[in-house]
Design a protein around this motif. Structure first.
Motif, PDB file in Angstrom:
ATOM      1  N   ALA A 164       5.492   4.898   1.766  1.00 35.06           N
ATOM      2  CA  ALA A 164       5.904   6.094   2.492  1.00 35.06           C
ATOM      3  C   ALA A 164       6.885   5.753   3.600  1.00 35.06           C
ATOM      4  O   ALA A 164       7.871   6.469   3.825  1.00 35.06           O
ATOM      5  N   ALA A 165       6.632   4.652   4.325  1.00 33.75           N
ATOM      6  CA  ALA A 165       7.541   4.247   5.405  1.00 33.75           C
ATOM      7  C   ALA A 165       8.918   3.891   4.853  1.00 33.75           C
ATOM      8  O   ALA A 165       9.950   4.254   5.436  1.00 33.75           O
ATOM      9  N   THR A 173       0.830  -1.201   0.000  1.00 35.27           N
ATOM     10  CA  THR A 173       0.000   0.000   0.000  1.00 35.27           C
ATOM     11  C   THR A 173       0.865   1.251   0.000  1.00 35.27           C
ATOM     12  O   THR A 173       2.094   1.175   0.086  1.00 35.27           O
ATOM     13  N   GLY A 174       0.222   2.393  -0.050  1.00 38.83           N
ATOM     14  CA  GLY A 174       0.927   3.668  -0.031  1.00 38.83           C
ATOM     15  C   GLY A 174       1.619   3.926   1.292  1.00 38.83           C
ATOM     16  O   GLY A 174       2.665   4.577   1.346  1.00 38.83           O
ATOM     17  N   GLU A 175       1.036   3.417   2.407  1.00 38.33           N
ATOM     18  CA  GLU A 175       1.663   3.595   3.713  1.00 38.33           C
ATOM     19  C   GLU A 175       3.001   2.875   3.781  1.00 38.33           C
ATOM     20  O   GLU A 175       3.972   3.377   4.349  1.00 38.33           O
ATOM     21  N   ILE A 176       3.076   1.709   3.196  1.00 36.38           N
ATOM     22  CA  ILE A 176       4.336   0.954   3.183  1.00 36.38           C
ATOM     23  C   ILE A 176       5.370   1.682   2.335  1.00 36.38           C
ATOM     24  O   ILE A 176       6.537   1.803   2.716  1.00 36.38           O
TER      25      ILE A 176
END
Length: 120
Positions: free
Chosen positions: A75-76, A70-73
């Protein structure tokens, strides 16, 4: 004993060097043009066949999508890479000081004396 000095025309030698250099440059450009026009598509096609397998055609291959990424991964991962790369470098003062080195005169390194010695 007689010495025979061969007198060569320097202008004709210059033309030979010019023509040879131009021939080398333009033949190299022609070879590169032919390679990029005909050689690269063949090499890319062979590479696609080797990496995708001989059973599939290149047009039948589709990219697989991972739904868990996902986008959160992303970004991290990008924040972690940014922090790692910025932590490697120290913040240093950007002031540059140049000190002129004083050189002592030495007749051993003087070019004037070398020019007079070579004339003798």
């Amino acid at each position: 004993m007689t010495h025979i000095f061969l007198m060569t025309d320097t202008i004709s030698e210059g033309y030979i060097i010019l023509i040879t250099g131009l021939f080398i440059v333009f033949s190299g450009l022609l070879i590169l043009t032919l390679f990029f026009k005909y050689g690269m598509p063949v090499m890319l096609y062979v590479y696609k066949i080797i990496t995708k397998g001989p059973d599939k055609k290149v047009s039948e291959i589709s990219s697989k999508v991972n739904n868990q990424f996902t986008g959160e991964i992303a970004a991290a991962i990008s924040v972690a890479l940014h922090m790692y790369l910025s932590a490697q470098h120290d913040n240093e003062n950007a002031v540059l000081t140049i000190k002129q080195a004083r050189k002592m005169y030495s007749p051993w390194s003087s070019k004037i004396y070398g020019a007079y010695r070579n004339r003798l």
